[in-house]
Design an enzyme around this catalytic site. Structure first.
Site, mmCIF file in Angstrom:
data_model
loop_
_atom_site.group_PDB
_atom_site.id
_atom_site.type_symbol
_atom_site.label_atom_id
_atom_site.label_comp_id
_atom_site.label_asym_id
_atom_site.label_seq_id
_atom_site.Cartn_x
_atom_site.Cartn_y
_atom_site.Cartn_z
ATOM 1 N N HIS A 271 -12.954 0.541 0.594
ATOM 2 C CA HIS A 271 -14.124 0.820 1.225
ATOM 3 C C HIS A 271 -15.294 -0.266 1.181
ATOM 4 C CE1 HIS A 271 -17.562 3.565 2.633
ATOM 5 N NE2 HIS A 271 -18.184 2.953 1.993
ATOM 6 N N GLU A 272 -15.641 -0.995 0.104
ATOM 7 C CA GLU A 272 -16.602 -1.751 -0.265
ATOM 8 C C GLU A 272 -16.133 -3.288 0.568
ATOM 9 O OE1 GLU A 272 -19.353 -0.786 -1.006
ATOM 10 O OE2 GLU A 272 -18.927 1.115 -1.855
ATOM 11 N N HIS A 275 -17.196 -3.319 3.960
ATOM 12 C CA HIS A 275 -18.671 -3.800 4.051
ATOM 13 C C HIS A 275 -18.727 -5.290 3.943
ATOM 14 C CE1 HIS A 275 -20.793 0.080 4.512
ATOM 15 N NE2 HIS A 275 -20.283 0.354 3.287
ATOM 16 N N GLU A 301 -21.183 1.373 8.251
ATOM 17 C CA GLU A 301 -20.319 2.377 7.444
ATOM 18 C C GLU A 301 -19.179 2.481 8.113
ATOM 19 O OE1 GLU A 301 -21.256 3.034 4.386
ATOM 20 O OE2 GLU A 301 -20.043 4.744 4.185
#
Ligand SMILES: [Zn+2]
Length: 501
Positions: A271-272, A275, A301
């Protein structure tokens, strides 16, 4: 361009550079606070950060700078599109600082600190009443805040716009109710299918301790393979995962390593990473401007959720990843990649938002958005919030919390005064499915590529279509440019339907 205009522009970018130097220092300090800062330094650090924050506010509201920005705005037609957009974004945030009376900001800041403390205590003691008077104040401050910024707008819109430039309730509400209707129909069908197949939730990744000293090098290599450059980034252990962009050449993805819950660690890193890839690949022409960041929270997101959910929970991803993890941890060898995917994709209504699967997650967000909207409009009293929460949980997810800790008090956001923030999570999911659809059309061979651990098409498509543009386009403009339409919930519904039914 005239010499006087050139001089004005030069002054503007000099001021922006100074401003950025301070925000960089502050960003680095807050990263350090979450990672390596010795506990006892908290007091000194807090003081330094608040002094710096005060100075940043002073810099951004400096009368000379405000005049400079205004005169550049007046001569916008003589500027390049990049300069125009940067100055517009500066003006947008200046307006927000200037319109708020100093006394109001001080009172609100104080109220938010008290409200956060009260929330911590209320959650610990499972007593909503401790939080009630504070949340009432937060709502009042947020209504007043909106009034100062733009009295002609719906207060909720003012807050939405902070996170999602240009988005209004009028646009958002129909999207969410369309998604709500689709999900409420889809969920029982998925649950029925799972139960007929006698599927049970077994998360293989959480069944074996996967110690950090072995897992971290593996995850670093995975991040590199997908496209993260460690020569321009870092990875650290934190309590709550987050990504921070110190500069384009210093992007930090921070994750929580838990040897006994590796499912959380691995999906958290992915997930990170989503980003981080966005931030590392913003076009260099924007780096000295206001566009040196993502287009909005809902677009940011979308990039993290796309990588975490659509790619990171797919059979293709685990086809390539699982043998590598098994080679590292031979105890996993008796399990197959499809068992892992089944564990990561199991759908189950649950009470806690952060633990929810990719189907029910959005129902948790819809619930929060409907409730905060009603509070902001004065249609729901804070004292009635717990009951409203429980009723909506029953309606949307078919379950009811037995205490406030796992119900209305579970999230920190409202105690910090973040209103209009929750919807950006689900916007992210909708945007992710929509962008993915366009990527798939352009990359018919994506399954074979990802199954072979080849992320080149993914990397280049998203770099070219999304990442490199930074905040040059408004979020909905960017989506239209790339996918031909603004956010459309049908893409997420179709993605979920084809994955789960
Ligand atoms: Zn995120």
């Amino acid at each position: 361009m005239s010499t006087s205009l050139k001089n004005l522009l030069q002054k503007y970018y000099q001021h922006l550079a100074l401003f950025k130097a301070f925000t960089t220092a502050l960003g680095l300090m807050s990263w350090d606070t979450e990672t390596y800062m010795p506990k006892q330094a908290a007091g000194d650090r807090g003081q330094t950060q608040s002094l710096l924050a005060g100075h940043i506010h002073h810099l951004s509201t400096d009368a000379e700078f405000v005049n400079l920005v205004n005169s550049l705005m007046d001569r916008g037609d003589k500027l390049s599109p990049i300069d125009q957009r940067s100055i517009y974004l500066t003006k947008r945030s200046l307006d927000q600082s200037i319109k708020l009376p100093k006394k109001f900001v001080e009172e609100m800041t104080e109220a938010l600190v008290a409200s956060h403390q009260a929330w911590l205590q209320a959650k610990e003691q499972n007593q909503f009443e401790i939080f009630t008077p504070h949340l009432e104040k937060v709502i009042k401050f947020r209504q007043q805040y909106a009034h100062y910024i733009d009295p002609s707008q719906d207060p909720y819109d003012v807050h939405l716009d902070t996170y999602e430039e240009g988005l209004t309730t009028k646009q958002l509400a129909p999207l969410f109710s369309e998604l709500r209707a689709g999900l409420v129909k889809l969920l029982p069908q998925i649950l029925d299918k799972q139960s007929k197949a006698k599927q049970q939730h077994v998360d293989i990744l959480n069944q074996y301790p996967l110690p950090r000293y072995k897992l971290e090098p593996f995850l670093r290599e995975l991040c590199s393979q997908i496209g993260f450059q460690f020569s321009r980034g870092q990875m650290a252990h934190v309590e709550h995962p987050f990504e921070i962009n110190i500069s384009a050449n210093d992007v930090r993805i921070n994750t929580h390593f838990d040897d006994y819950h590796s499912s959380f660690t691995i999906t958290g890193v992915i997930h990170e990473l989503g980003h981080g890839l966005y931030e590392q690949n913003i076009g260099t022409e924007y780096l000295h401007t206001e566009m040196a960041g993502g287009a909005s929270l809902g677009i940011h997101e979308s990039q993290s959720r796309l990588l975490e959910n659509i790619i990171g929970r797919s059979p293709e991803f685990w086809q390539f990843c699982w043998p590598k993890l098994q080679a590292l941890f031979p105890e996993l060898s008796k399990h197959t990649a499809s068992e892992v995917v089944a564990g990561l994709s199991f759908v189950q209504p649950s009470l806690i938002r952060t633990e929810a699967d990719e189907v029910t997650y959005n129902l948790h967000i819809i619930l929060r958005m409907e409730l905060e909207m009603a509070m902001m409009r004065g249609e729901l009293a804070v004292s009635d919030l717990p009951e409203a929460w429980n009723t909506k949980m029953q309606q949307l997810l078919g379950i009811k919390p037995t205490d406030h800790r796992t119900g209305v008090l579970q999230d920190v956001h409202w105690s910090w005064g973040n209103i209009g923030y929750f919807p950006t999570y689900t916007l992210g999911n909708m945007n992710a499915a929509q962008l993915w659809q366009s990527f798939v059309k352009a990359t018919p061979n994506w399954r074979a590529e990802i199954a072979a651990g080849n992320f080149e098409s993914y990397f280049h498509w998203f770099k070219q279509n999304v990442w490199q543009h930074g905040a040059f386009y408004q979020p909905q403009q960017l989506l239209k440019k790339v996918t031909g339409e603004s956010t459309n919930p049908q893409h997420l519904l179709k993605y979920l339907e084809s994955k789960y039914l």
